[in-house]
Design a protein around this motif. Structure first.
Motif, PDB file in Angstrom:
ATOM      1  N   MET A 192       0.915  -1.213  -0.076  1.00  0.00           N
ATOM      2  CA  MET A 192      -0.164  -0.055  -0.090  1.00  0.00           C
ATOM      3  C   MET A 192       0.996   1.352   0.020  1.00  0.00           C
ATOM      4  O   MET A 192       1.966   1.152   0.386  1.00  0.00           O
ATOM      5  CB  MET A 192      -1.023  -0.101   1.278  1.00  0.00           C
ATOM      6  N   GLY A 193       0.338   2.183  -0.365  1.00  0.00           N
ATOM      7  CA  GLY A 193       1.132   3.614  -0.607  1.00  0.00           C
ATOM      8  C   GLY A 193       0.170   4.712  -0.081  1.00  0.00           C
ATOM      9  O   GLY A 193      -1.086   4.436  -0.125  1.00  0.00           O
ATOM     10  N   SER A 194       0.763   5.879  -0.180  1.00  0.00           N
ATOM     11  CA  SER A 194      -0.199   7.130   0.120  1.00  0.00           C
ATOM     12  C   SER A 194       0.509   8.435  -0.405  1.00  0.00           C
ATOM     13  O   SER A 194       1.762   8.190  -0.680  1.00  0.00           O
ATOM     14  CB  SER A 194      -0.433   7.255   1.545  1.00  0.00           C
ATOM     15  N   ARG A 195      -0.108   9.480  -0.365  1.00  0.00           N
ATOM     16  CA  ARG A 195       0.768  10.711  -0.701  1.00  0.00           C
ATOM     17  C   ARG A 195      -0.257  11.785  -0.109  1.00  0.00           C
ATOM     18  O   ARG A 195      -1.434  11.720   0.237  1.00  0.00           O
ATOM     19  CB  ARG A 195       0.989  10.891  -2.377  1.00  0.00           C
ATOM     20  N   GLU A 196       0.313  13.091  -0.386  1.00  0.00           N
ATOM     21  CA  GLU A 196      -0.431  14.275   0.268  1.00  0.00           C
ATOM     22  C   GLU A 196      -1.420  14.798  -0.794  1.00  0.00           C
ATOM     23  O   GLU A 196      -1.129  14.647  -2.276  1.00  0.00           O
ATOM     24  CB  GLU A 196       0.594  15.396   0.311  1.00  0.00           C
ATOM     25  N   LEU A 197      -2.480  15.060  -0.263  1.00  0.00           N
ATOM     26  CA  LEU A 197      -3.456  15.795  -0.930  1.00  0.00           C
ATOM     27  C   LEU A 197      -3.117  17.002  -1.544  1.00  0.00           C
ATOM     28  O   LEU A 197      -2.445  17.748  -1.041  1.00  0.00           O
ATOM     29  CB  LEU A 197      -4.895  15.879  -0.034  1.00  0.00           C
ATOM     30  N   THR A 198      -3.295  17.384  -2.890  1.00  0.00           N
ATOM     31  CA  THR A 198      -2.966  18.756  -3.626  1.00  0.00           C
ATOM     32  C   THR A 198      -4.225  19.190  -4.003  1.00  0.00           C
ATOM     33  O   THR A 198      -5.171  18.872  -4.548  1.00  0.00           O
ATOM     34  CB  THR A 198      -1.964  18.428  -4.471  1.00  0.00           C
ATOM     35  N   ALA A 199      -4.078  20.720  -4.574  1.00  0.00           N
ATOM     36  CA  ALA A 199      -5.294  21.054  -5.227  1.00  0.00           C
ATOM     37  C   ALA A 199      -5.842  20.464  -6.667  1.00  0.00           C
ATOM     38  O   ALA A 199      -6.839  20.348  -6.986  1.00  0.00           O
ATOM     39  CB  ALA A 199      -4.800  22.755  -5.483  1.00  0.00           C
ATOM     40  N   GLU A 200      -4.553  19.880  -7.261  1.00  0.00           N
ATOM     41  CA  GLU A 200      -4.816  19.316  -8.445  1.00  0.00           C
ATOM     42  C   GLU A 200      -5.971  18.021  -8.385  1.00  0.00           C
ATOM     43  O   GLU A 200      -6.662  17.743  -9.320  1.00  0.00           O
ATOM     44  CB  GLU A 200      -3.647  18.768  -9.144  1.00  0.00           C
ATOM     45  N   ASP A 201      -5.991  17.340  -7.217  1.00  0.00           N
ATOM     46  CA  ASP A 201      -6.865  16.318  -6.812  1.00  0.00           C
ATOM     47  C   ASP A 201      -8.323  16.845  -6.954  1.00  0.00           C
ATOM     48  O   ASP A 201      -9.305  16.261  -7.370  1.00  0.00           O
ATOM     49  CB  ASP A 201      -6.573  15.666  -5.591  1.00  0.00           C
ATOM     50  N   TYR A 202      -8.596  18.052  -6.493  1.00  0.00           N
ATOM     51  CA  TYR A 202     -10.053  18.666  -6.598  1.00  0.00           C
ATOM     52  C   TYR A 202     -10.451  19.050  -8.104  1.00  0.00           C
ATOM     53  O   TYR A 202     -11.237  18.850  -8.591  1.00  0.00           O
ATOM     54  CB  TYR A 202      -9.928  19.802  -5.569  1.00  0.00           C
ATOM     55  N   VAL A 203      -9.412  19.666  -8.773  1.00  0.00           N
ATOM     56  CA  VAL A 203      -9.581  19.790 -10.312  1.00  0.00           C
ATOM     57  C   VAL A 203      -9.757  18.565 -11.021  1.00  0.00           C
ATOM     58  O   VAL A 203     -10.774  18.617 -11.850  1.00  0.00           O
ATOM     59  CB  VAL A 203      -8.234  20.547 -10.742  1.00  0.00           C
ATOM     60  N   PHE A 204      -9.171  17.478 -10.924  1.00  0.00           N
ATOM     61  CA  PHE A 204      -9.153  16.233 -11.501  1.00  0.00           C
ATOM     62  C   PHE A 204     -10.706  15.705 -11.314  1.00  0.00           C
ATOM     63  O   PHE A 204     -11.384  15.403 -12.129  1.00  0.00           O
ATOM     64  CB  PHE A 204      -8.194  15.389 -10.772  1.00  0.00           C
ATOM     65  N   GLN A 205     -11.116  15.901  -9.832  1.00  0.00           N
ATOM     66  CA  GLN A 205     -12.507  15.257  -9.653  1.00  0.00           C
ATOM     67  C   GLN A 205     -13.651  16.076 -10.779  1.00  0.00           C
ATOM     68  O   GLN A 205     -14.532  15.849 -11.199  1.00  0.00           O
ATOM     69  CB  GLN A 205     -12.992  15.508  -8.320  1.00  0.00           C
ATOM     70  N   ILE A 206     -13.481  17.684 -10.729  1.00  0.00           N
ATOM     71  CA  ILE A 206     -14.305  18.469 -11.210  1.00  0.00           C
ATOM     72  C   ILE A 206     -14.117  18.056 -12.747  1.00  0.00           C
ATOM     73  O   ILE A 206     -15.177  18.008 -13.639  1.00  0.00           O
ATOM     74  CB  ILE A 206     -14.017  19.827 -11.203  1.00  0.00           C
ATOM     75  N   LYS A 207     -13.147  17.597 -13.242  1.00  0.00           N
ATOM     76  CA  LYS A 207     -13.278  17.101 -14.738  1.00  0.00           C
ATOM     77  C   LYS A 207     -14.010  15.910 -14.755  1.00  0.00           C
ATOM     78  O   LYS A 207     -14.509  15.797 -15.826  1.00  0.00           O
ATOM     79  CB  LYS A 207     -11.562  16.981 -15.181  1.00  0.00           C
ATOM     80  N   ARG A 208     -13.870  15.177 -14.007  1.00  0.00           N
ATOM     81  CA  ARG A 208     -14.550  13.809 -14.009  1.00  0.00           C
ATOM     82  C   ARG A 208     -16.012  13.998 -14.146  1.00  0.00           C
ATOM     83  O   ARG A 208     -16.771  13.047 -14.723  1.00  0.00           O
ATOM     84  CB  ARG A 208     -14.208  12.729 -12.815  1.00  0.00           C
TER      85      ARG A 208
END
Length: 769
Positions: A192-208
């Motif tokens: 398993m892994g993880s990473r920090e949340l970034t603003a790009e993750d919110y933009v990516f969801q809006i694109k979806r």
């Protein structure tokens, strides 16, 4: 029963003797052996009574900090871009973190930051790009910018999509059949892994929202607001079709390669959303999972061939930053949430309403969330087993069905609901709240009979719908099936929401008259007159002479629904209309509605945010279900209503907006695309060990606030579920006493045979030859 071992052992052969069983005590007679054996049997039974025999959970869970609940319908979508049902948000709201949330305790409902550092910065601009004031008239505003800054240091839950090798490459982004041979669930991945949340993750969801394969239910609405979203969907569709021609099905559509005008990241922790015009209600959408972040790694991971066939996808295994993560997903049996070890932390509210301190709702002020370690939701299709398990302490809370209402609730002389004495003795408490929701029957406006798409035309169908609206007596329905827990609806807007009107101004004049200071349903003769005008005198088709038959699509959860469906058939029989009920499960029902295959259907709506637009958009033409994938399940479209909706939706609440809403509701009452149904009142029961409960109809991410006293729960479960053994013991005694005479006779016969066999035998011999 046998109190001695068998004389022969199949293991030792015919001549082998089996040692005497320890419980078989030698005595002078069979009679004396029964009393010596009976206490041992009873002792064994008593030793088995150390814990409740009916506990449905693992013994290892005893005393653990676990919240137990139930669900009736299995979720279909856990991907936040598609999920829009109340049974789904029960799960998704605990996992995903949109930028905003509702304050748990304050009323009226107040938006506060969730993953956002602070409330969004909102700026209005005119056509030339000049900045306008916050109070600028909507007609002057060309676009609005929402700038959102998120908290640094937030991390996603552990997930194989983030796992990397020593060289930094993704371990599981390029798997083949061999790699997937031993993979059946997400937990089968070794790393398993993880990473920090970034603003790009919110933009990516809006694109979806515009993804051609995902069919988001709010795409139609959001494409009217988010700049360039409609054009973005067309671009993605063209790219997806080209990739299909070149690579076949399953080709990965990488949204990172295609910018969206209406959503962009400013820096690592800041992003902007550009909205057409002025839309004050947009801030409420920022508290919904639709706008929660999704990492591109998760979509890339789940897009691999072979995973979807094993139900390894976002609809089955969400990836979030919230306080909980989905540890087990078996929606036909159980769904289990566990604390997200990477949760960034949050504190219980330190302020609320004046009455909250007295209700012990502020004793945890400032303490870190969440309080509960694990949440176990078990599927219960039937209400009676669910209710019984609640009374036994195996569910921590319960709603109240009509069958159990009198057992749980009593009404005072002032008409107020209170808990019964039996419930109070168990420490159970009652919480009530007016629901910002509506339950209705919808007519499919694309249907030739009830919608007017056939030869008879719209006027005939309208009068048919009006006649049915009068005939179906929702006052009686609320009294019988909801135990009075509801208000017959006069239109789509629920009480407590701006735009709703009470009293004489608020009645539906198509269905009600105002008599002696109250609304009174029109007589059935008025409905029969409308039915005849529609071309169906006495329920018969005037053209063909055939009886009028209508079809009602519902989702039923068991035998308790039979009586309500029988009642509904009776309502239609008042007009001599035959109503055929078509039962199905919720997922198939959704598919029928999406394709427009239902004629009349039953559904409901819980408000997503406290604004009338959230109810009125359910009948907005451009958002119809068929063809648009919107939430207008009736597929209703009236040009005047649509025009007024476009005018109303961007306005702040004001007398001018109220006038427009009144006109819109008048149109809806005349057209009757819904049989308006009723607005329910929520009643909830909670055990004494269940703390920090305050009903909040706008907020769905409430599990993190709840507290469980597991020790008290174990104590009460043991008290309430003691095995009742005396019938078993009494039955054993009766059985033994009943067998005694037969045993005595058998023993005497055996002894008599033994004596006879030991007497000397007299041999006769012949004279020697």
């Amino acid at each position: 029963m046998l109190i001695e071992p068998l004389n022969r052992s199949p293991l030792l052969g015919d001549g082998g003797r089996v040692p005497v069983h320890p419980l078989a005590v030698e005595a002078g007679s069979t009679i004396s052996r029964f009393p010596s054996y009976l206490p041992l049997v009873l002792a064994v039974l008593m030793c088995a009574c150390s814990g409740p025999w009916n506990n449905p959970y693992r013994e290892s869970e005893a005393g653990k900090n676990i919240l137990y609940g139930a669900f009736a319908e299995r979720p279909k979508h856990l991907d936040p871009v598609q999920s829009y049902s109340s049974n789904e948000i029960l799960i998704t709201a605990q996992i995903y973190e949109p930028p905003l949330q509702y304050h748990y305790l304050k009323r009226p409902y107040e938006l506060i930051p969730s993953s956002a550092e602070k409330m969004p910065l909102v700026q209005h601009f005119d056509q030339k790009g000049a900045r306008l004031g916050d109070d600028a008239d909507a007609s002057r505003v060309a676009f609005t910018i929402y700038e959102i800054s998120i908290k640094p240091g937030i991390r996603f839950q552990p997930h194989p999509a983030f796992a990397r090798d020593q060289q930094g490459g993704f371990l599981y982004h390029d798997m083949g059949k061999t790699d997937l041979a031993d993979i059946y669930k997400l937990g089968d991945f070794s790393h398993m892994g993880s990473r920090e949340l970034t603003a790009e993750d919110y933009v990516f969801q809006i694109k979806r929202l515009a993804h051609p394969r995902l069919h988001s239910p709010i795409f139609g609405l959001m494409s009217d607001y988010i700049s360039g979203l409609k054009e973005y969907a067309a671009t993605l569709r063209a790219v997806d079709e080209a990739q299909f021609r070149e690579q076949g099905s399953g080709a990965y559509l990488d949204l990172n390669n295609y910018p969206l005008e209406g959503a962009e990241a400013v820096d690592r922790y800041t992003y902007r959303i550009k909205i057409k015009g002025k839309y004050p209600q947009f801030k409420y959408w920022l508290a919904m999972p639709f706008f929660a972040p999704i990492p591109w790694e998760a979509e890339r991971f789940y897009n691999q061939k072979g995973l979807a066939e094993k139900n390894i996808n976002l609809d089955w295994y969400p990836v979030g930053t919230g306080p909980y993560m989905l540890a087990e997903n078996d929606p036909n049996r159980v769904m289990i949430l566990e604390q997200n070890p990477n949760f960034h932390g949050e504190s219980y509210p330190s302020e609320g309403m004046p009455e909250d301190a007295q209700a012990d709702l502020l004793k945890d002020a400032g303490k870190p969330l969440p309080f509960v370690d694990k949440i176990v939701y078990s599927r219960e299709r039937e209400s009676i087993p669910r209710w019984n398990k609640f009374l036994q302490g195996y569910y921590d809370a319960s709603n109240i069905g009509s069958d159990s209402f009198d057992q749980a609730v009593q009404l005072t002389g002032q008409g107020e609901a209170t808990i019964t004495e039996a419930m109070r003795e168990q420490g159970i408490r009652l919480e009530t709240a007016v629901a910002a929701s509506t339950n209705y029957m919808g007519f499919n406006m694309l249907d030739p009979v009830v919608g007017g798409a056939g030869k008879r035309g719209r006027e005939s169908a309208r009068k048919l719908r009006q006649a049915i609206s009068i005939a179906v007596d929702y006052e009686e329905y609320v009294s019988i099936f909801a135990n009075g827990r509801g208000i017959p609806a006069q239109g789509p807007i629920a009480p407590g929401i701006a735009g709703h009107r009470d009293g004489k101004e608020g009645i539906n004049p198509v269905v009600y008259d105002w008599v002696n200071g109250r609304a009174r349903r029109k007589p059935i003769e008025a409905a029969r007159k409308l039915l005849a005008e529609a071309g169906y005198p006495d329920g018969m088709d005037a053209r063909t002479g055939a009886p009028l038959v209508l079809y009602f699509d519902v989702t039923t959860r068991g035998t308790e629904d039979k009586s309500s469906l029988d009642w509904m058939r009776k309502q239609f029989r008042k007009l001599n209309i035959q109503l055929v009920v078509r039962n199905t499960d919720y997922n198939r029902f959704q598919d029928k509605i999406r394709k427009g295959n239902a004629q009349i259907f039953e559904w409901g709506w819980n408000a997503d945010y406290p604004d009338p637009e959230n109810f009125l958009f359910l009948l907005h033409g451009p958002q119809q279900k068929v063809g648009q994938e919107g939430e207008n399940a009736a597929n209703y479209s009236n040009p005047e209503y649509n025009r007024l909706f476009e005018q109303m939706k961007n306005m702040e609440n004001s007398p001018e907006r109220q006038k427009i809403i009144d006109r819109m509701v008048t149109i809806l009452r005349h057209d009757a695309p819904w049989l308006w149904g009723y607005h329910p009142k929520d009643y909830g029961l909670y055990h004494a060990w269940y703390g920090n409960v305050k009903p909040n109809r706008m907020s769905n991410n409430n599990a993190k606030y709840f507290r469980i006293d597991a020790g008290l729960r174990e104590q009460k479960r043991a008290e309430w579920n003691k095995p009742v053994l005396w019938p078993v013991i009494a039955g054993l005694i009766v059985l033994i006493v009943g067998l005694l005479p037969a045993a005595v006779i058998y023993r005497r016969r055996e002894r008599g045979t033994g004596i006879a066999n030991t007497e000397p035998k007299h041999e006769t011999g012949g004279s020697p030859a």
